[in-house]
Scaffold this motif. Structure first.
Motif, PDB file in Angstrom:
ATOM      1  N   THR A   1      -2.206   0.912 -10.620  1.00  0.00           N
ATOM      2  CA  THR A   1      -2.411   1.712  -9.177  1.00  0.00           C
ATOM      3  C   THR A   1      -3.474   2.757  -9.538  1.00  0.00           C
ATOM      4  O   THR A   1      -3.773   3.416 -10.622  1.00  0.00           O
ATOM      5  CB  THR A   1      -1.094   2.754  -9.097  1.00  0.00           C
ATOM      6  N   SER A   2      -4.264   3.178  -8.570  1.00  0.00           N
ATOM      7  CA  SER A   2      -5.395   4.166  -8.622  1.00  0.00           C
ATOM      8  C   SER A   2      -5.273   4.992  -7.428  1.00  0.00           C
ATOM      9  O   SER A   2      -5.142   4.689  -6.302  1.00  0.00           O
ATOM     10  CB  SER A   2      -6.567   3.452  -8.382  1.00  0.00           C
ATOM     11  N   LEU A   3      -5.472   6.374  -7.743  1.00  0.00           N
ATOM     12  CA  LEU A   3      -5.307   7.156  -6.622  1.00  0.00           C
ATOM     13  C   LEU A   3      -6.671   7.735  -6.412  1.00  0.00           C
ATOM     14  O   LEU A   3      -7.558   8.115  -7.034  1.00  0.00           O
ATOM     15  CB  LEU A   3      -4.615   8.705  -6.904  1.00  0.00           C
ATOM     16  N   SER A   4      -7.023   7.781  -4.816  1.00  0.00           N
ATOM     17  CA  SER A   4      -8.479   8.149  -4.233  1.00  0.00           C
ATOM     18  C   SER A   4      -8.853   9.636  -4.850  1.00  0.00           C
ATOM     19  O   SER A   4      -7.818  10.360  -4.883  1.00  0.00           O
ATOM     20  CB  SER A   4      -8.318   8.089  -2.826  1.00  0.00           C
ATOM     21  N   PRO A   5     -10.023   9.647  -4.985  1.00  0.00           N
ATOM     22  CA  PRO A   5     -10.455  11.275  -5.361  1.00  0.00           C
ATOM     23  C   PRO A   5      -9.879  12.355  -4.634  1.00  0.00           C
ATOM     24  O   PRO A   5      -9.586  13.359  -4.986  1.00  0.00           O
ATOM     25  CB  PRO A   5     -11.898  10.997  -5.068  1.00  0.00           C
ATOM     26  N   ASP A   6      -9.459  11.981  -3.333  1.00  0.00           N
ATOM     27  CA  ASP A   6      -8.956  13.046  -2.214  1.00  0.00           C
ATOM     28  C   ASP A   6      -7.427  13.307  -2.427  1.00  0.00           C
ATOM     29  O   ASP A   6      -6.818  14.103  -1.874  1.00  0.00           O
ATOM     30  CB  ASP A   6      -9.562  12.996  -1.152  1.00  0.00           C
ATOM     31  N   GLY A   7      -6.902  12.196  -3.153  1.00  0.00           N
ATOM     32  CA  GLY A   7      -5.351  12.223  -3.306  1.00  0.00           C
ATOM     33  C   GLY A   7      -4.692  11.815  -2.273  1.00  0.00           C
ATOM     34  O   GLY A   7      -3.364  11.899  -2.218  1.00  0.00           O
ATOM     35  N   LYS A   8      -5.518  11.054  -1.256  1.00  0.00           N
ATOM     36  CA  LYS A   8      -4.475  10.615  -0.030  1.00  0.00           C
ATOM     37  C   LYS A   8      -4.136   9.092  -0.111  1.00  0.00           C
ATOM     38  O   LYS A   8      -3.213   8.741   0.654  1.00  0.00           O
ATOM     39  CB  LYS A   8      -5.362  11.094   1.251  1.00  0.00           C
ATOM     40  N   LEU A   9      -4.829   8.446  -0.802  1.00  0.00           N
ATOM     41  CA  LEU A   9      -4.606   7.034  -0.671  1.00  0.00           C
ATOM     42  C   LEU A   9      -4.394   6.425  -2.129  1.00  0.00           C
ATOM     43  O   LEU A   9      -5.090   6.721  -3.328  1.00  0.00           O
ATOM     44  CB  LEU A   9      -5.736   6.241   0.080  1.00  0.00           C
ATOM     45  N   LEU A  10      -3.604   5.151  -2.101  1.00  0.00           N
ATOM     46  CA  LEU A  10      -3.333   4.464  -3.358  1.00  0.00           C
ATOM     47  C   LEU A  10      -3.957   3.114  -3.266  1.00  0.00           C
ATOM     48  O   LEU A  10      -3.459   2.672  -2.211  1.00  0.00           O
ATOM     49  CB  LEU A  10      -1.933   4.506  -3.930  1.00  0.00           C
ATOM     50  N   VAL A  11      -4.530   2.482  -4.237  1.00  0.00           N
ATOM     51  CA  VAL A  11      -4.607   1.142  -4.494  1.00  0.00           C
ATOM     52  C   VAL A  11      -3.635   0.441  -5.402  1.00  0.00           C
ATOM     53  O   VAL A  11      -3.604   1.086  -6.502  1.00  0.00           O
ATOM     54  CB  VAL A  11      -6.066   0.791  -4.998  1.00  0.00           C
ATOM     55  N   ILE A  12      -2.904  -0.736  -4.651  1.00  0.00           N
ATOM     56  CA  ILE A  12      -1.856  -1.186  -5.623  1.00  0.00           C
ATOM     57  C   ILE A  12      -2.272  -2.594  -5.633  1.00  0.00           C
ATOM     58  O   ILE A  12      -2.513  -3.246  -4.894  1.00  0.00           O
ATOM     59  CB  ILE A  12      -0.415  -0.902  -4.813  1.00  0.00           C
ATOM     60  N   VAL A  13      -2.283  -2.939  -7.140  1.00  0.00           N
ATOM     61  CA  VAL A  13      -2.488  -4.302  -7.540  1.00  0.00           C
ATOM     62  C   VAL A  13      -1.502  -4.831  -8.306  1.00  0.00           C
ATOM     63  O   VAL A  13      -0.976  -4.191  -9.199  1.00  0.00           O
ATOM     64  CB  VAL A  13      -3.754  -4.720  -7.907  1.00  0.00           C
ATOM     65  N   GLY A  14      -1.221  -6.059  -8.326  1.00  0.00           N
ATOM     66  CA  GLY A  14      -0.154  -6.753  -9.139  1.00  0.00           C
ATOM     67  C   GLY A  14       0.047  -8.285  -8.949  1.00  0.00           C
ATOM     68  O   GLY A  14      -0.879  -8.973  -8.897  1.00  0.00           O
ATOM     69  N   ASP A  15       1.179  -8.606  -9.166  1.00  0.00           N
ATOM     70  CA  ASP A  15       1.462  -9.927  -9.282  1.00  0.00           C
ATOM     71  C   ASP A  15       1.316 -10.633  -7.961  1.00  0.00           C
ATOM     72  O   ASP A  15       2.313 -11.496  -7.512  1.00  0.00           O
ATOM     73  CB  ASP A  15       2.697 -10.311 -10.027  1.00  0.00           C
ATOM     74  N   ASN A  16       0.255 -10.464  -7.154  1.00  0.00           N
ATOM     75  CA  ASN A  16      -0.013 -10.957  -5.985  1.00  0.00           C
ATOM     76  C   ASN A  16      -1.482 -11.061  -5.820  1.00  0.00           C
ATOM     77  O   ASN A  16      -2.198 -10.115  -6.138  1.00  0.00           O
ATOM     78  CB  ASN A  16       0.540 -10.150  -4.791  1.00  0.00           C
ATOM     79  N   PRO A  17      -2.119 -12.235  -5.107  1.00  0.00           N
ATOM     80  CA  PRO A  17      -3.577 -12.204  -5.009  1.00  0.00           C
ATOM     81  C   PRO A  17      -3.995 -11.013  -4.209  1.00  0.00           C
ATOM     82  O   PRO A  17      -5.138 -10.614  -4.357  1.00  0.00           O
ATOM     83  CB  PRO A  17      -3.643 -13.518  -4.282  1.00  0.00           C
ATOM     84  N   ASP A  18      -3.200 -10.544  -3.273  1.00  0.00           N
ATOM     85  CA  ASP A  18      -3.753  -9.439  -2.315  1.00  0.00           C
ATOM     86  C   ASP A  18      -3.107  -8.073  -2.772  1.00  0.00           C
ATOM     87  O   ASP A  18      -1.835  -8.051  -3.405  1.00  0.00           O
ATOM     88  CB  ASP A  18      -2.892  -9.571  -0.772  1.00  0.00           C
ATOM     89  N   GLY A  19      -4.342  -7.358  -2.792  1.00  0.00           N
ATOM     90  CA  GLY A  19      -3.857  -5.805  -3.133  1.00  0.00           C
ATOM     91  C   GLY A  19      -3.310  -5.295  -1.876  1.00  0.00           C
ATOM     92  O   GLY A  19      -3.466  -5.640  -0.683  1.00  0.00           O
ATOM     93  N   LEU A  20      -3.099  -3.674  -2.251  1.00  0.00           N
ATOM     94  CA  LEU A  20      -2.530  -2.856  -0.914  1.00  0.00           C
ATOM     95  C   LEU A  20      -3.378  -1.491  -1.073  1.00  0.00           C
ATOM     96  O   LEU A  20      -3.552  -1.210  -1.963  1.00  0.00           O
ATOM     97  CB  LEU A  20      -1.233  -2.729  -0.831  1.00  0.00           C
TER      98      LEU A  20
END
Length: 342
Positions: free
Chosen positions: A243-262
């Motif tokens: 999981t990565s949080l955006s520099p402004d703290g508003k958005l998360l990138v979620i990746v895992g056991d799925n080809p698509d991230g969120l």
């Protein structure tokens, strides 16, 4: 370790830049005594290395839309190779076990110890030993005062003066580097598939910052580092690897056991958009300092670059050299991105 099959034991001294200029191999491998050259060995490894895939043939299928990259840039100067300092990797897919907090302060897992190593002095010191019993020296709500025994560390993060180690049974151990003892111990989940896949430490509105743990039980948990309280718990449809949080703290990138991230709202946990294009499971993600560009790393041997303002398709696909992209970092000025493979 690969060259040990040739009967070479690496219990020799470190290699310095001066020795390398005089022709000594930077890893100290005595190629002249072996019946193979470094170049030939690397070529053989590239040809024979078997990349782990959860989706069969994802590495072959992912290459068609990759951007051509130029080789030969000089991005670093060799200074020293210290073979006395060895990191231990306990899980074949998880790689976040080495952290640099400055140009010369390095933290790594070595067997059952988190070790600090200085590249200036070449000194190493033990920061945290998890081979026996570890219990918190401070009292906080939700902290397991009985602690843990023989924690197998699957991931760790070190930033400023805080160290957070995650374990195979969902353990979290928090230690302040400028305080004696351990501050907080928690088991995030008692799910049988509880492994802590990644931990990231962030600056946040609270004075002490916060950290996020990504777990195999499909959960992402955010903790406030002042009182170590769980502030958010989001659940997804598949195990979360990073999981990565955006520099402004508003958005998360979620990746895992799925080809698509969120792309997810960091306050509500609501999914804003999907990142579709990878062919296998992802294990790495990173935000560019501009707060717009995102990078994701996948077992299909590619790193995809995305624009958060338009996620209908990735901006670029960069091909790995050998295997899965297991870790990604941008430089603080955003000029360069480093990706790590096994």
């Amino acid at each position: 370790s690969d060259v040990e099959e040739y009967g070479y034991s690496n219990k020799t001294d470190d290699t310095t830049a001066a020795e390398a200029r005089r022709g000594k191999d930077i890893q100290g491998i005595p190629w002249e005594r072996l019946n193979i050259t470094r170049e030939k060995y690397r070529q053989t490894r590239l040809e024979q290395y078997k990349n782990y895939e959860n989706v069969p043939h994802s590495g072959e299928a992912s290459g068609k839309d990759c951007k051509a990259t130029k080789k030969g840039g000089a991005y670093y100067e060799f200074r020293r190779n210290s073979r006395s300092v060895k990191s231990t990797i306990l899980h074949f897919q998880l790689r976040n076990l080495v952290w640099a907090t400055s140009k010369h302060n390095v933290y790594l897992l070595s067997h059952y110890s988190v070790v600090h190593w200085s590249s200036l002095t070449s000194n190493r010191s033990q920061v945290l030993n998890v081979s026996g019993h570890v219990a918190p020296a401070e009292k906080h709500p939700g902290s397991l005062l009985e602690g843990f025994t023989q924690t197998q560390v699957s991931t760790l993060a070190v930033k400023d003066k805080l160290l957070v180690a995650g374990g195979f049974q969902g353990e979290l151990i928090c230690k302040h580097l400028d305080r004696p003892g351990v501050s907080f111990c928690s088991r995030t989940t008692y799910d049988e598939n509880a492994i802590t896949n990644a931990v990231e430490i962030y600056a946040s509105p609270s004075p002490s910052g916060d950290f996020t743990a990504s777990n195999n039980d499909c959960g992402v948990r955010d903790f406030d580092m002042e009182k170590y309280q769980l502030t958010k718990h989001f659940r997804f449809g598949w195990p979360v690897n990073h999981t990565s949080l955006s520099p402004d703290g508003k958005l998360l990138v979620i990746v895992g056991d799925n080809p698509d991230g969120l792309l997810v709202d960091s306050v509500s946990g609501k999914t804003i958009a999907s990142l579709s294009g990878h062919l296998d499971f992802s294990f790495a993600s990173a935000w560019h300092p501009d707060g717009v560009t995102i990078a994701t790393g996948n077992q299909d041997k590619t790193c995809r670059i995305w624009d958060a303002r338009n996620l209908s398709k990735s901006v670029a696909v960069l091909k790995g050299n050998l295997g899965a992209i297991r870790s990604i970092r941008y430089t603080s000025d955003g000029r360069y991105m480093a990706t790590a493979e096994p």
